[in-house]
Design an enzyme around this catalytic site. Structure first.
Site, PDB file in Angstrom:
ATOM      1  N   LYS A 158       2.545  11.339  -3.440  1.00  0.00           N
ATOM      2  CA  LYS A 158       1.514  10.624  -4.206  1.00  0.00           C
ATOM      3  C   LYS A 158       0.596  11.606  -4.935  1.00  0.00           C
ATOM      4  CE  LYS A 158      -1.911   6.998  -3.345  1.00  0.00           C
ATOM      5  NZ  LYS A 158      -2.366   6.062  -2.300  1.00  0.00           N
ATOM      6  N   ASP A 168     -12.931   5.708   3.061  1.00  0.00           N
ATOM      7  CA  ASP A 168     -11.500   5.767   3.375  1.00  0.00           C
ATOM      8  C   ASP A 168     -11.137   7.179   3.856  1.00  0.00           C
ATOM      9  OD1 ASP A 168      -8.741   5.957   3.331  1.00  0.00           O
ATOM     10  OD2 ASP A 168      -8.497   4.956   1.397  1.00  0.00           O
ATOM     11  N   ASP A 216       0.882  -1.164   0.000  1.00  0.00           N
ATOM     12  CA  ASP A 216       0.000   0.000   0.000  1.00  0.00           C
ATOM     13  C   ASP A 216       0.924   1.220   0.000  1.00  0.00           C
ATOM     14  OD1 ASP A 216      -1.631   2.124   0.596  1.00  0.00           O
ATOM     15  OD2 ASP A 216      -2.299   1.373   2.548  1.00  0.00           O
ATOM     16  N   GLU A 271      -7.347   0.635  -4.558  1.00  0.00           N
ATOM     17  CA  GLU A 271      -7.353   0.525  -3.091  1.00  0.00           C
ATOM     18  C   GLU A 271      -8.682  -0.005  -2.536  1.00  0.00           C
ATOM     19  OE1 GLU A 271      -6.069   4.439  -2.012  1.00  0.00           O
ATOM     20  OE2 GLU A 271      -4.055   4.048  -2.768  1.00  0.00           O
TER      21      GLU A 271
END
Ligand code: AMP
Length: 609
Positions: A71, A191, A8, A169
């Site tokens: 990211k 999330d 991850d 994800e």
């Protein structure tokens, strides 16, 4: 079969996991200190490159050379990220379709920075298994486009990893809960991490996950909860001690860390005490869970609108959701859980650690790919449509969104002008009719066509999407036997040669970095302990006798001496020595602080009555 790990690669933290062969259970791999989360932070210091917790500690001291949240920049152009830049203290420059980060005189690309994080996880896995690890499954957000996925794959390659699959994800989180086994249903994956919020609605049918809709807020998360607490503390400190600390960066950092720690304790406890030693005074304050909830209620509620929008985009009502999965550290906050449960009308899956669930799911996917589970087909779908720009700038879609991958499609095109020898091919991604409103993925020329009247050439365009969601495009002129064909792999600016060079560089830097990191880690820890002990001596030295004070002062001086050397083992040993010498003082100070906090609580209660 060689081993494949699941990774991850997060905005804030990254993890690596595997499936235990004996039990079939996925597990995360901790570092040598037992920490599973590796902060996705990379700091470029004169001694080398630091990664993880040690790099995170450089955020205050060296903000311009410490890279976090990379990211957010992966596979994106300058125009895409312009709005992000005000949040980032390091310099980001446009560079041929991508961005580069400027660290002193060195330029690095986002995939290179991510590769440093990945490499650290790779090494962690290698230390765990005692063997070389060369393959990984890496997760990305469901809304990542082709360039962002490609950039993630490149990061893997630079780190020396063959990225055998890129997985969404939310799909990974669902896999961790075994939801691929339900015959058919709709899953909502909520999330909420440190700095981002994503909601994804997935349909699962016969082991195939289809992303129906995604929504979210790229700047909302637990960090905002911390900020709300800090604001409240600043007011309280001003009231109690008559000082405003909002402009003191060091004090603000202390407050932020204490606020986060208190928030985390309040997920398990009804109330907690904050004790923050400043130079001039020590601040005590009790905070209850309901006080925290009042501070963050507005923020938590602001996640519900994107959830409703995603449901509407998917054409569903909340009652249509069969399963709810929680991801991200901030879903441990009880108010968050209650709100999510109220919205979807069912208890969310929360048995697994929400920080780990995506990595665990990536490990499940890796296990399937490595052949550990043979009776299961597991597929994903394309998040956006892919097509070619045709006459007048209109998009001709070859692969519609939500097509199960891997897949391919072909279509015939022709020329619009007599004698045309060259055709410009423009590959786009998106849901809009006009090419300029879609994202441009690649342009290339098909040349060498024999001159023919308009409409005569037969140009076959083939799109092939592999299991990672990465596209290859081929164009061939069929009518003339000597077909000219060109193959493109949509890129976002990094050429094969760039990637190769980065792979080599990462090897060059690797060896020097380890020693540098260990020394810097030791020095940082020594600095932290020295600062704390100095402060403790300033405030609590009357609590211990003269002998004990003398022992502490001697241990402090010894550590100061050791810190000036390059001997990290000595620094570590003397740090431990000083820690041991101050254990008793720390206990006494803690007792005094608690007594103080309880006294002020009682005083508050009396005032309230
Ligand atoms: P992630 O980005 O998923 O790693 O989540 C990080 C966020 O989760 C940070 O804001 C943490 O403060 C927060 N967090 C971690 N553990 C807890 C907890 N037990 N209670 C509340 N928030 C937490």
């Amino acid at each position: 079969m060689s081993r494949i790990v699941g990774i991850d690669l997060g905005t804030t933290n990254s993890l690596v996991a595997y499936v235990d062969e004996k039990t079939g259970v996925p597990r995360v791999i901790p570092d040598r200190d037992g920490q599973a989360l590796l902060p996705s932070v990379v700091s470029f210091v004169s001694e080398g490159v630091l990664v993880g917790a040690v790099a995170k500690r450089q955020l205050v001291r060296r903000p311009e050379s410490t890279v976090y949240s990379v990211k957010r920049l992966m596979g994106r152009g300058y125009e895409d990220v312009k709005e992000e830049l005000c949040y980032l203290p390091f310099k980001v420059l446009p560079c041929e379709g991508i961005v580069k980060i400027l660290i002193g005189s060195r330029e690095v690309t986002p995939p290179e920075v991510s590769a440093i994080v990945l490499k650290s996880l790779k090494e962690r896995a290698e230390a765990h298994f005692g063997e070389s690890i060369e393959k990984a499954v890496i997760t990305v957000p469901a809304y990542f486009n082709d360039s962002q996925r490609q950039a993630t794959k490149d990061a893997g390659r630079i780190a020396g990893l063959d990225v055998v699959r890129i997985v969404n994800e939310p799909t990974a989180a669902s896999l961790a809960y075994g939801l691929q086994r339900i015959r058919a249903g709709v899953v909502a994956v909520y999330d909420l991490g440190g700095g981002t919020f994503d909601i994804s609605i997935l349909r699962v049918k016969d082991g195939v996950f289809e992303v129906l809709a995604t929504n979210g807020n790229t700047h909302l998360g637990g960090d905002d909860f911390d900020r709300a607490i800090v604001m409240w503390l600043l007011d309280d400190i001003r009231e109690k001690h008559g000082v405003y600390l909002g402009r003191d960066p060091e004090a603000m950092q202390e407050l932020r860390l204490s606020a986060e720690a208190a928030k985390i304790r309040l997920s398990a406890e009804e109330w907690t005490v904050l004790t923050i030693p400043f130079d001039a005074f020590t601040y005590h304050r009790e905070i209850t869970r309901s006080e925290l909830e009042r501070l963050i209620a507005r923020l938590v509620d602001s996640t519900l609108r994107p959830c409703r929008m995603a449901l509407a985009d998917a054409g569903l009502a909340s009652a249509d959701i069969d399963e709810v999965v929680l991801v991200g550290g901030s879903t441990r906050v009880s108010l968050v859980r209650r709100r999510v449960q109220d919205l979807f009308g069912k208890a969310p899956h929360s048995q697994l650690n929400p920080d780990e669930v995506v990595a665990l799911g990536a490990a499940v996917q890796a296990h399937i790919l490595a052949g550990g589970i043979t009776n299961m087909l597991l597929l994903d779908v394309t998040p956006l449509s892919l097509g070619i720009e045709t006459l007048g700038g209109i998009v001709s879609v070859l692969i519609p969104r939500n097509t199960t991958i891997p897949t391919n499609a072909r279509e015939l095109f022709t020329t619009s002008v007599d004698g045309q020898r060259v055709v410009d091919m423009h590959v786009v991604q998106g849901e809009r009719e006009v090419a300029k409103d879609c994202r441009s993925l690649a342009r290339f020329e098909l040349s060498g066509i024999d001159p023919m009247p308009a409409g005569m050439p037969k140009i076959e365009v083939v799109f092939l999407i592999d299991a990672n969601g990465i596209l290859q495009v081929t164009a061939t002129e069929l009518r003339t036997g000597k077909a000219a064909a060109i193959e493109v792999k949509p890129t976002y600016g990094l050429s094969e040669a760039d990637v190769e060079r980065m792979v080599e560089e990462s090897f060059t830097y690797a060896e020097a970095d380890v020693e540098a990191r260990l020394l810097i880690e030791a020095r940082n820890e020594a600095d932290t302990v020295i600062t704390h002990v100095e402060r403790a001596l300033g405030q609590g030295s009357q609590l211990v006798g003269a002998d004990e004070r003398e022992t502490i002062v001697t241990a402090l001086e010894t550590l100061r001496g050791a810190r000036a050397t390059n001997d990290r083992v000595l620094i570590r040993e003397t740090t431990t020595g000083l820690n041991r010498a101050t254990e008793h003082l720390a206990e006494l100070m803690m007792d005094a602080a608690l007594r103080g906090a309880l006294a002020s609580r009682r005083a508050d209660e009396i005032m309230e009555r």
